[in-house]
Structure formats: C-alpha cells, structure tokens
Scaffold this active site. Sequence first.
Site, PDB file in Angstrom:
ATOM      1  N   HIS A  41       0.885  -1.323  -0.020  1.00  0.00           N
ATOM      2  CA  HIS A  41       0.129   0.080   0.036  1.00  0.00           C
ATOM      3  C   HIS A  41       1.005   1.315   0.081  1.00  0.00           C
ATOM      4  O   HIS A  41       2.128   1.218   0.245  1.00  0.00           O
ATOM      5  CB  HIS A  41      -0.845   0.215   1.022  1.00  0.00           C
ATOM      6  CG  HIS A  41      -0.154   0.032   2.540  1.00  0.00           C
ATOM      7  ND1 HIS A  41       0.110  -1.362   3.089  1.00  0.00           N
ATOM      8  CD2 HIS A  41       0.443   0.792   3.223  1.00  0.00           C
ATOM      9  CE1 HIS A  41       0.936  -1.228   4.076  1.00  0.00           C
ATOM     10  NE2 HIS A  41       1.107  -0.089   4.238  1.00  0.00           N
ATOM     11  N   HIS A 128       6.268   5.871  -2.800  1.00  0.00           N
ATOM     12  CA  HIS A 128       6.846   4.835  -3.145  1.00  0.00           C
ATOM     13  C   HIS A 128       6.267   3.595  -2.565  1.00  0.00           C
ATOM     14  O   HIS A 128       5.264   3.678  -1.632  1.00  0.00           O
ATOM     15  CB  HIS A 128       8.191   4.791  -2.671  1.00  0.00           C
ATOM     16  CG  HIS A 128       8.654   4.400  -1.228  1.00  0.00           C
ATOM     17  ND1 HIS A 128       8.584   5.679  -0.241  1.00  0.00           N
ATOM     18  CD2 HIS A 128       8.590   3.399  -0.436  1.00  0.00           C
ATOM     19  CE1 HIS A 128       8.598   5.181   0.987  1.00  0.00           C
ATOM     20  NE2 HIS A 128       8.634   3.800   0.989  1.00  0.00           N
TER      21      HIS A 128
END
Length: 190
Positions: A41, A128
């Site tokens: 996630h 990221h």
Amino acid sequence: MTRTFIALELNESLQSHLSGMIRQMAQQLPRLHWVNAVGIHLTLAFLGELSDEQLVQASEATAQAARTVPPFTYGLSHLGTFGSPRQPRVIWVGIDEPASKLVRLHRNLNKELVQRGFEVDTRPFSPHFTLARIKAPLNAAEYTRLQRLLAQPHLIPSSAAYGVDSISVMKSELSRSGAKYTCLQNYTLG
C-alpha cells in the site's frame, strides 16, 4: 488500542504487476525479505497505537482530506533504495503522478491530522512502494546483482496508469508471520 495508518490501497492490476516484479527480482536476490504484493500500500501517514477516540479523529481527518482532491492516476517511475548506497535497507519502486494530486492529498491529510492533535512525519514526502527489506549486509555478488536490477527499466511499464479514487484508514496487526492489514474505513476522493 489500534495500530493505525492512512494509505492508498492498490487495485488488483497493480498488485499483479508488483508481484511479477518481485518474483523476477527475488530470483536474483533470494536472501532478501521480499514483501507480499497483497499487502503493499502507499502509506500517507503512520499514526501508531490509537485509542477509540483518536481513531474517530483520524477518520474525520481522512474524510475531510479525501474531499479536497478528485480521483487521479499515477504510474510507476523507477527502482531505488533507502539506506547507504553500499548497504541499502529497502528496495522500492517510485510513483510518478505529474498533476501532484497525490502530494496535495498528503499535504491536506497532514494539515487535518495536525489540527486534531496528531504528530505527523515532517520529512519530505517520497511516494513509493516497498518491495523488499534487506536485513543483513549484501555480499559483493548480491550488491552487483542489485545494481543491475536497479538499472533495468523494462521491469516498470512506461505506459501503465493506475487509478486512485479513495483513501483508507488501516489497522496493522503484527505477528511472527508478518503484518496483517485491515481496512477500517474507506473514503471516496472528491
């Protein structure tokens, strides 16, 4: 108390792509701790252990921030590492979102959290997805293989775009087999 964070969850297409990337890279560097793509996630805020009252406040902040940004798309940009160049700790893939809606969502979420008394990470936002954690120093051969992987642009599709239409308040439960993530509340963007 609930270990809580706020994140963007991934759709199945992106999970599948990241899973393929991880499989390819893990063949070259099997000793690393590769993450399960199902649990990947994009964390926007990690809040730690929250009481029920704090959880309500975090949910209200998330709902308010979600209203400020319309749905958007993003792509994957490049592979990178965190930690020293010679002994990295994390391998990640960056996110490319030219319209900066992701950055605005992060900024607005932090503002709403601070207004409700939460401490937020003040480091620059670096969106990221973590692909692997490196627990032990790499040997020379592993380091060389990692550098080759980081230089391979074909691992990342240049034209793929992934949509974001919601933001989630998540619960994290730690165990010996790894973290388990559960969506507590989901808020639609816009």
